[in-house]
Every structure is written in structure tokens, then in C-alpha cells.
Design a protein around this motif. Structure first.
Motif, mmCIF file in Angstrom:
data_model
loop_
_atom_site.group_PDB
_atom_site.id
_atom_site.type_symbol
_atom_site.label_atom_id
_atom_site.label_comp_id
_atom_site.label_asym_id
_atom_site.label_seq_id
_atom_site.Cartn_x
_atom_site.Cartn_y
_atom_site.Cartn_z
ATOM 1 N N UNK A 10 42.175 47.746 59.750
ATOM 2 C CA UNK A 10 40.980 47.896 59.720
ATOM 3 C C UNK A 10 40.296 47.465 58.300
ATOM 4 N N UNK A 11 40.858 47.267 57.244
ATOM 5 C CA UNK A 11 40.658 47.166 56.165
ATOM 6 C C UNK A 11 41.202 46.051 55.282
ATOM 7 N N UNK A 12 40.250 44.952 54.674
ATOM 8 C CA UNK A 12 40.791 43.887 54.113
ATOM 9 C C UNK A 12 40.564 43.982 52.760
ATOM 10 N N UNK A 13 41.330 43.175 51.683
ATOM 11 C CA UNK A 13 41.311 43.163 50.493
ATOM 12 C C UNK A 13 39.996 42.427 49.989
ATOM 13 N N UNK A 14 39.306 41.703 51.160
ATOM 14 C CA UNK A 14 37.801 40.961 50.540
ATOM 15 C C UNK A 14 37.058 42.264 50.063
ATOM 16 N N UNK A 15 36.993 43.345 50.894
ATOM 17 C CA UNK A 15 36.027 44.235 50.319
ATOM 18 C C UNK A 15 36.213 44.882 49.017
ATOM 19 N N UNK A 16 37.172 44.605 48.616
ATOM 20 C CA UNK A 16 37.559 44.978 47.034
ATOM 21 C C UNK A 16 37.715 43.934 45.921
ATOM 22 N N UNK A 17 37.489 42.525 46.368
ATOM 23 C CA UNK A 17 37.992 41.669 45.709
ATOM 24 C C UNK A 17 36.841 41.248 44.890
ATOM 25 N N UNK A 18 36.701 40.848 43.464
ATOM 26 C CA UNK A 18 35.726 40.400 42.639
ATOM 27 C C UNK A 18 35.401 38.876 43.462
ATOM 28 N N UNK A 19 34.106 38.579 43.298
ATOM 29 C CA UNK A 19 33.609 37.241 43.425
ATOM 30 C C UNK A 19 32.627 36.676 42.670
ATOM 31 N N UNK A 20 32.861 35.586 42.041
ATOM 32 C CA UNK A 20 31.723 35.343 41.033
ATOM 33 C C UNK A 20 30.462 34.593 41.794
ATOM 34 N N UNK A 21 30.744 34.178 43.207
ATOM 35 C CA UNK A 21 29.475 33.644 43.823
ATOM 36 C C UNK A 21 28.969 34.591 44.605
ATOM 37 N N UNK A 22 27.518 34.388 44.820
ATOM 38 C CA UNK A 22 26.701 35.589 45.529
ATOM 39 C C UNK A 22 27.266 35.636 46.983
ATOM 40 N N UNK A 23 26.992 36.614 47.607
ATOM 41 C CA UNK A 23 27.381 36.998 48.921
ATOM 42 C C UNK A 23 25.840 36.881 49.589
ATOM 43 N N UNK A 285 26.157 41.835 41.676
ATOM 44 C CA UNK A 285 26.571 41.616 43.000
ATOM 45 C C UNK A 285 27.546 43.083 43.349
ATOM 46 N N UNK A 286 27.535 43.240 44.618
ATOM 47 C CA UNK A 286 28.218 44.293 45.028
ATOM 48 C C UNK A 286 29.806 44.157 44.886
ATOM 49 N N UNK A 287 30.229 42.913 44.672
ATOM 50 C CA UNK A 287 31.502 42.560 44.205
ATOM 51 C C UNK A 287 31.732 41.841 42.870
ATOM 52 N N UNK A 288 30.665 42.247 42.164
ATOM 53 C CA UNK A 288 30.556 41.779 40.914
ATOM 54 C C UNK A 288 31.886 41.738 40.093
ATOM 55 N N UNK A 289 32.387 40.823 39.487
ATOM 56 C CA UNK A 289 33.671 40.679 38.784
ATOM 57 C C UNK A 289 33.567 41.772 37.510
ATOM 58 N N UNK A 290 32.691 41.943 36.919
ATOM 59 C CA UNK A 290 32.504 42.871 35.857
ATOM 60 C C UNK A 290 32.881 44.299 36.161
ATOM 61 N N UNK A 291 33.058 44.579 37.420
ATOM 62 C CA UNK A 291 33.158 45.929 37.862
ATOM 63 C C UNK A 291 34.599 46.247 37.305
ATOM 64 N N UNK A 292 34.418 47.594 36.801
ATOM 65 C CA UNK A 292 35.852 47.986 36.168
ATOM 66 C C UNK A 292 36.891 48.459 37.343
ATOM 67 N N UNK A 293 37.980 48.234 36.758
ATOM 68 C CA UNK A 293 39.231 48.527 37.635
ATOM 69 C C UNK A 293 38.834 50.030 38.467
ATOM 70 N N UNK A 294 39.108 50.342 39.837
ATOM 71 C CA UNK A 294 39.020 51.517 40.493
ATOM 72 C C UNK A 294 37.546 51.605 40.823
ATOM 73 N N UNK A 296 35.738 50.071 42.989
ATOM 74 C CA UNK A 296 35.721 49.688 44.245
ATOM 75 C C UNK A 296 37.023 50.320 45.087
ATOM 76 N N UNK A 297 36.737 50.852 46.227
ATOM 77 C CA UNK A 297 37.505 51.577 46.899
ATOM 78 C C UNK A 297 37.798 50.976 48.401
ATOM 79 N N UNK A 298 38.693 50.428 48.944
ATOM 80 C CA UNK A 298 39.174 50.140 50.312
ATOM 81 C C UNK A 298 38.254 50.770 51.361
ATOM 82 N N UNK A 299 38.276 52.148 51.288
ATOM 83 C CA UNK A 299 37.353 52.697 52.219
ATOM 84 C C UNK A 299 36.044 53.119 51.792
ATOM 85 N N UNK A 300 35.900 53.639 50.802
ATOM 86 C CA UNK A 300 34.574 54.117 50.046
ATOM 87 C C UNK A 300 33.745 52.739 49.699
ATOM 88 N N UNK A 301 34.422 51.885 49.471
ATOM 89 C CA UNK A 301 33.573 50.619 48.710
ATOM 90 C C UNK A 301 32.862 51.057 47.679
#
Length: 434
Positions: A10-23, A285-294, A296-301
Motif C-alpha cells: 500500500x505504500x510507494x517510495x514516490x510519497x517520500x521521494x524528492x521531486x524538483x518539479x511541482x506536483x 513543495x510537499x516533496x521539496x528536495x530541500x527537506x532534511x532526511x527523515x 517524510x515518512x512513508x505512512x505519516x508523510x
């Protein structure tokens, strides 16, 4: 065949992977993200009960790891959510030691206790200081079995439980909770898994002994709904609260659950001038590459106040309310009041007075575009509130990136007043002196 998720079923890495493009949200309805009913994401669970589904989910390595982590957090002594690990004392005024609980609420609780059997009462009732307060969670699988499960009960007992909940909350607050429960049933209908997700997929427990003078409370939790209620003296506390929905926007089939709150937040974010935006917009962005490690969480986002996060250290971020004009501060207060909608009017006014007293230590933070064209996250955080709304990727729907039709919201009372613990401690001190 749908694309399989790569962390878990039920959980993909996309929800915690940094994206430079907007969603970009685009114009797709949540219905465009419905799996075919025969899809391998859904078909294996057809006809399963919630217990059968739970047993199946426990075989997933990611989930076993998550539950082990949650259990470790649950076993920690309660401190409360803080900014630095040290709770601030004296924030929450004591309840009136001469105050009494609402008689209609007491009557509802007494009626429930009259209906249950001795064995059911043993499962339903806990001491006021029981650690089980902290065992709530929001997924559709079961972790802690605290209290009685509504769908397993005689309809008269389930109805009596909901009567206790209704008489504890404001009319508009109960309507919101009821709608969240019915949206869970709506999701169960959409994916044809009604024995896993329905309007009675919830556990209910009583804490303490309902009485006119003694503090007592209750807990209701399950998929996308978790409430903790305490009445002590003349005060009532509803926290922690977790409310969510997938889908939250159901195109006329069910009322939108968080739309008014989102519109207030967008109005506030859009009102910020360039200087204010530099402080308030923490990530573009909610998946901004500048977010520090940790972060984002696969369940909590992005949300920080979810299940088992009673002792989390969450520093302030964003813009201080002292840097907002009075109109913007009023929008903050309206957002906060919407989070406190479950409280009855008099109780809500007392709680909002506590919020207003801390304007100089209240912070508003935003992730994402401010015009509603992208999924977003926001938080209001002060010594007496942490309230957040987050857009999530799909679990039972196929969107691998966050979308505004899957929403999680949390409400916490920092510095030790989740579950009303700080108010209760102050009441006990006052009560012992009378």
C-alpha cells in the motif's frame, strides 16, 4: 494491471521521494484513481473481515517494522509534545474543582454501562490513568484492541456508544466525526471491502468511572477517526484528534469534510506579502528536495502529530503571528477554531482564549503552492496547540503522489495536555486542597 507499490503493498517510495518539479493537481477526479475491483491490489482482500485483513497485513515486513517502532514509542513514559524535549509548566489553567460533568452526558454513559454484559464491561472500562489511552491509531488494520468494536456489538449497544460521543461533542463537531465515519464506509463501498471499512470500524473505551464530580473520559478510534475525550471539573478536552478521509472530496456523494478549513488556509497563505512568505513558506513543495532526511515518512508523510507521537520534539517553523496583521491573525484563529470544532461552544471559547493568549508564540507554516493548484501541508503551532493538515498519496486509491482528495488532520495540545493530562494534574492539585 496496476503498478505495484515498492515499499509495501500500500505504500510507494514516490510519497517520500524528492521531486524538483511541482506536483500539479490537474482536473482528475478521485474516480480516475479507482482501482478496478478485480485488480490485485484489492482482490486478495475481498470478503475478509477486519481481523483476517489484519492477520494478512502483519506478514508485510514494512508493517512489522512500523508496528515495532510504534510499540517502542508507546512504551515510553508520557511527556507530551514539545519544541525541545522539556514541557513548559503552568500553561493550562486548572479546572474548577467544584465543577461537575454534564448530566445528560452522564445519563448516556450510565445507559451504556447498563446495556453491556459483565464481560463486555471488563473489556470496555479502564482506569483513568491506564496506558491504553495512548494505543490509538488510524489505519484500517488493528494494532491495539482497546475497548469494544462497534461492528461486533448488538445495535443497541453501538447506538448507546455513539450517543455518549454525540453528547460529549458540539452538534457541528459530532456531525463532522459522523461524516468521517461514513466516508470510511463510502470508501469501503468504492473498493467493495465493506467488512474492512465501514461506519462501525471503530473501537470505543471508557476511562475512569463516569460520575458528576470524578474526572472520566472515553476514546474512539479506527480508520481515519481517533478521538480522546476527558471531562474534568468544568473543563472538557478533546485531544489528541486524528480525522481524515480518502476521498475527502466525494463530488456530491458525501459532503466535503475539510474544504472550509482548506479555503481559510489558502486565503491566509495567499494574503502573505513577499516578506511574510519568506518566513511562512518553509518548502516550495510537499516533496521539496530541500527537506532534511527523515522529514517524510512513508505512512505519516508530512504530519508530525499522528499515532504514537505523544512525546515528539517539534521545533517551531514558519512565521510568527506577531508578524501577521490583524486580519491574518483572525484567519489563523478561524482555522484553529475549526480544529476545535468538536468542543461544545462554551468549552471552545475557553480553549480559544488560551490560544489567543499566546499570539507572540504562535507560528504558521506552509509547504507547497499557496493558490490551491498543488497539494499542500500547513501547521499552526504554539505552546497550547499543534494543528496540521496534510494531503497524502493514495492507499486504497491509485495516486502515487499526494492529492487533495486524501487528507489527514491532527490536533495536539503540546506541553503535556494531550488526553487532558495537564488539566487533570492541575485539577488534582486544586481538588486536594479543598
Amino acid at each position: 494491471m496496476s503498478q505495484r507499490n515498492d515499499i509495501d503493498e500500500f505504500f510507494s517510495s514516490d510519497r517520500t521521494s524528492a521531486r524538483s518539479e511541482s506536483i500539479e493537481l490537474g482536473s482528475l477526479s478521485y474516480r480516475e484513481h479507482l482501482y478496478p475491483l478485480q485488480d490485485e491490489v484489492l482482490a486478495p482482500y475481498r470478503g475478509m473481515t477486519y481481523e483476517e485483513f489484519t492477520a494478512d497485513r502483519y506478514s508485510a515486513p514494512f508493517l512489522r517494522s512500523l508496528l515495532e517502532y510504534w510499540k517502542g514509542l508507546y512504551d515510553e513514559p508520557f511527556v507530551g509534545l514539545t519544541t525541545d524535549g522539556s514541557p513548559i509548566e503552568g500553561l493550562y489553567g486548572p479546572a474548577d474543582p467544584e465543577g461537575t460533568a454534564d448530566p445528560e452526558l452522564l445519563a448516556a454513559a450510565s445507559h451504556l454501562l447498563d446495556l453491556v454484559s459483565t464481560d463486555q464491561r471488563d473489556d470496555l472500562c479502564y482506569p483513568l490513568d491506564a496506558p491504553e489511552w495512548r494505543g490509538w491509531s488510524n489505519p484500517e488494520f488493528v494494532f491495539f484492541r482497546t475497548g469494544l468494536r462497534l461492528e461486533d456489538l448488538h445495535p443497541a449497544i453501538a447506538s448507546a456508544i455513539l450517543d455518549v460521543v454525540e453528547r460529549s461533542l458540539s452538534p457541528e463537531g459530532f456531525a463532522r466525526v459522523s461524516e468521517a465515519m461514513h466516508l470510511n464506509a463510502y470508501l469501503g463501498e468504492l473498493v467493495d471491502l465493506p467488512r474492512i471499512m465501514n461506519s462501525e470500524s471503530y473501537w470505543f473505551a471508557l476511562f475512569g468511572t463516569p460520575g458528576s464530580e470524578a474526572p472520566w473520559g472515553w476514546q474512539l478510534f479506527g480508520h481515519h477517526v481517533a478521538l480522546n475525550f476527558l471531562t474534568v471539573g468544568d473543563r472538557e478536552i478533546v485531544a489528541p484528534v486524528f480525522l481524515g478521509a480518502e476521498p475527502a472530496l466525494s463530488e456530491g456523494a458525501r459532503p466535503p469534510l475539510f474544504d472550509a478549513r482548506e479555503q481559510l488556509a489558502i486565503s491566509l497563505a495567499e494574503s502573505l506579502d513577499s516578506s511574510q512568505r519568506r518566513d511562512a513558506i518553509v518548502f516550495e513543495s510537499v516533496l521539496d528536495p530541500l527537506m532534511p532526511e527523515g522529514r517524510l515518512h512513508p505512512a505519516d508523510e508530512r504530519h508530525v502529530g499522528g499515532a504514537f507521537r505523544d512525546n515528539r520534539v517539534v521545533p517551531y517553523e514558519g512565521i510568527c503571528a506577531d508578524s501577521l496583521d490583524d486580519h491574518q491573525w483572525d484567519l489563523v484563529l478561524r482555522i484553529v477554531e475549526d480544529f476545535h470544532l468538536l468542543l461544545r461552544q462554551e468549552q471552545r471559547e475557553a480553549t480559544m482564549a488560551e490560544v489567543r493568549a499566546h499570539r507572540a508564540a504562535t507560528y504558521f507554516s506552509w509547504y507547497g503552492a499557496t493558490d490551491g493548484s498543488q497539494p499542500f501541508y500547513f501547521r499552526v503551532h504554539s505552546p497550547v496547540i499543534l494543528a496540521e493538515l496534510d494531503h497524502h498519496a493514495g492507499v486504497w486509491l491509485s495516486n502515487r503522489l499526494p492529492a487533495r482528495f486524501h487528507v489527514h488532520t491532527t490536533l495536539r495540545l503540546p506541553n503535556g495536555n494531550d488526553y487532558g493530562k495537564a488539566t487533570l494534574a492541575a485539577w488534582e492539585r486544586e481538588h486536594s486542597e479543598h
